[in-house]
Design a protein around this motif. Structure first.
Motif, PDB file in Angstrom:
ATOM      1  N   LEU A  38       0.834  -1.183   0.000  1.00 46.69           N
ATOM      2  CA  LEU A  38       0.000   0.000   0.000  1.00 46.69           C
ATOM      3  C   LEU A  38       0.874   1.240   0.000  1.00 46.69           C
ATOM      4  CD1 LEU A  38      -2.607  -1.072   2.675  1.00 46.69           C
ATOM      5  CD2 LEU A  38      -2.785  -1.290   0.199  1.00 46.69           C
ATOM      6  N   ALA A  76       1.692  -1.839   8.779  1.00 51.43           N
ATOM      7  CA  ALA A  76       0.359  -2.268   8.341  1.00 51.43           C
ATOM      8  C   ALA A  76      -0.694  -1.914   9.384  1.00 51.43           C
ATOM      9  CB  ALA A  76       0.361  -3.767   8.064  1.00 51.43           C
ATOM     10  N   GLU A  79      -1.959   1.660   9.429  1.00 47.13           N
ATOM     11  CA  GLU A  79      -2.885   2.032   8.360  1.00 47.13           C
ATOM     12  C   GLU A  79      -4.313   1.586   8.663  1.00 47.13           C
ATOM     13  OE1 GLU A  79      -1.089   0.573   4.797  1.00 47.13           O
ATOM     14  OE2 GLU A  79       0.536   2.041   4.864  1.00 47.13           O
ATOM     15  N   THR A  80      -4.543   1.169   9.914  1.00 44.45           N
ATOM     16  CA  THR A  80      -5.881   0.845  10.394  1.00 44.45           C
ATOM     17  C   THR A  80      -6.274   1.860  11.464  1.00 44.45           C
ATOM     18  OG1 THR A  80      -5.309  -0.553  12.304  1.00 44.45           O
ATOM     19  CG2 THR A  80      -5.199  -1.571  10.112  1.00 44.45           C
ATOM     20  N   TYR A 307       5.020  -6.595   5.888  1.00 46.01           N
ATOM     21  CA  TYR A 307       4.006  -5.579   5.620  1.00 46.01           C
ATOM     22  C   TYR A 307       2.952  -6.105   4.646  1.00 46.01           C
ATOM     23  CZ  TYR A 307       1.844  -1.464   3.531  1.00 46.01           C
ATOM     24  OH  TYR A 307       0.933  -0.566   3.033  1.00 46.01           O
ATOM     25  N   SER A 311      -0.819  -6.701   5.804  1.00 46.38           N
ATOM     26  CA  SER A 311      -1.843  -5.889   5.137  1.00 46.38           C
ATOM     27  C   SER A 311      -2.920  -6.768   4.524  1.00 46.38           C
ATOM     28  CB  SER A 311      -1.201  -5.018   4.053  1.00 46.38           C
ATOM     29  OG  SER A 311      -0.334  -4.062   4.614  1.00 46.38           O
ATOM     30  N   SER A 315      -6.743  -6.620   5.858  1.00 47.26           N
ATOM     31  CA  SER A 315      -7.778  -6.232   4.890  1.00 47.26           C
ATOM     32  C   SER A 315      -8.886  -7.268   4.854  1.00 47.26           C
ATOM     33  CB  SER A 315      -7.156  -6.053   3.502  1.00 47.26           C
ATOM     34  OG  SER A 315      -6.271  -4.964   3.481  1.00 47.26           O
TER      35      SER A 315
END
Length: 347
Positions: A38, A76, A79-80, A307, A311, A315
């Protein structure tokens, strides 16, 4: 052992089990191939906080140079919308974890800046000759911790654990009693050195009247510590492997670390039992790691692989429609059919 056909088969079988569970329970399966990495930042954080009850703990395991894996995992997670209420770490995980406990928002970038700078000589200074001299001098350790101390002093932003933004625990072992020691206050540097003091490799650390060594002897992935301190859900950032390294463990230091990691594998199996009570998200470490735990040359590749894998898993997990019930979500680096672990696996 890692890299063998047996491990590949067990992981393949686990993938099949996950697909079956996804069909039966509405959970998405993990992807066979991770997506492209990402972007460094995302406009809309991945929604996972609704799935995991608070307090949420991040647990960082030990693993030497494999600690670079956690750099990718924490990227990772960043990014949440997850942010930990408690951070617990052992050995190299205590160092990675303290950066997050100090500053949950900027800690991932601190780790991304720090890890590529670390070389073997920063952690294990000297060579075979200096190791032989240490052994001949009857000194109870091989390496002077001076370079590691300097590394910590340069990058750890606080001097006392109480100054951290988030409650934090570094785990060590009492060399004389074998007891687990949980350091949640006091001097930061001595706590990190104690948690990372591999017996015979580094000197023990005197702290509060006790001789402390690496926490990996008793709690390499301290899940139970987080649970005992009130965590209602746990995300595990494990370096993986647990000492099953094949034939690379030929040198004295490698053999010592190998022995510690084999013992650690049994502790992890015991700690996984808390998944009967709370949801336990176990982020996947890279399935194949060609380097050793002493080799810091592959930091960026380890982090990138971790990562991508984390991720992908996060997801897929975000597609779950309700709060996660107690159980194990993810893939600990153990046999998929392990008799004490398989019954806990929900995904």
């Amino acid at each position: 052992m890692p890299g063998t056909n047996d491990e590949h088969t067990s992981r393949s079988e686990l993938r099949a089990q996950q697909r079956a569970a996804a069909v039966a329970g509405g959970l998405p399966e993990l992807l066979d191939e991770p997506p492209a990495p990402l972007a460094p930042s995302v406009a809309m954080p991945l929604a996972l906080a609704r799935l995991l009850p608070r307090p949420l703990a991040y647990v960082f395991g030990g693993g030497g140079a494999y600690g670079a894996v956690q750099m990718g995992m924490i990227r990772a997670l960043h990014e949440t919308d997850l942010r930990p209420d408690l951070v617990v770490g052992t050995s190299v995980g205590s160092l990675n974890g303290i950066m997050i406990a100090a500053d949950p928002d900027h800690g991932p970038q601190v780790l991304a800046d720090l890890w590529p700078q670390i070389e073997r000589r920063d952690v294990f200074p000297g060579n075979m000759l200096t190791q032989a001299i240490s052994a001949g001098a009857n000194r109870p350790y091989l390496f002077n911790p001076g370079p590691l101390t300097e590394l910590l002093a340069a990058h750890v932003p606080v001097s006392r654990i109480e100054e951290l933004s988030i409650p934090y625990v570094a785990v060590a072992t009492d060399l004389d009693t074998g007891e687990r020691v949980e350091m949640d206050s006091g001097d930061v540097r001595s706590a990190l050195l104690a948690s990372s003091a591999i017996p015979g490799v580094f000197p023990w650390v005197e702290r509060d009247g006790r001789r402390l060594v690496d926490g990996g002897l008793v709690s390499n992935v301290p899940i139970e510590v987080a649970y005992a301190r009130g965590a209602k859900s746990v995300v595990v950032l494990d370096c993986g492997r647990f000492g099953m390294e094949g034939r690379w463990a030929e040198s004295l230091i490698a053999v010592v670390i190998q022995a510690v990691q084999i013992a650690a594998r049994q502790q992890v199996v015991r700690d996984l039992q808390v998944a009967e009570e709370i949801p336990l998200v176990y982020l996947p470490a890279p399935a194949q790691i060609a380097s050793s735990m002493l080799d810091f040359r592959f930091t960026e590749q380890l982090a990138a692989d971790a990562y991508a894998d984390a991720s992908s898993m996060l997801s897929a997990l975000s597609l779950h429609t309700g709060a996660l019930p107690p159980g194990l979500y993810g893939m600990p680096p153990l046999r998929a059919d392990h008799p004490e672990v398989a019954p806990l696996q929900r995904w």
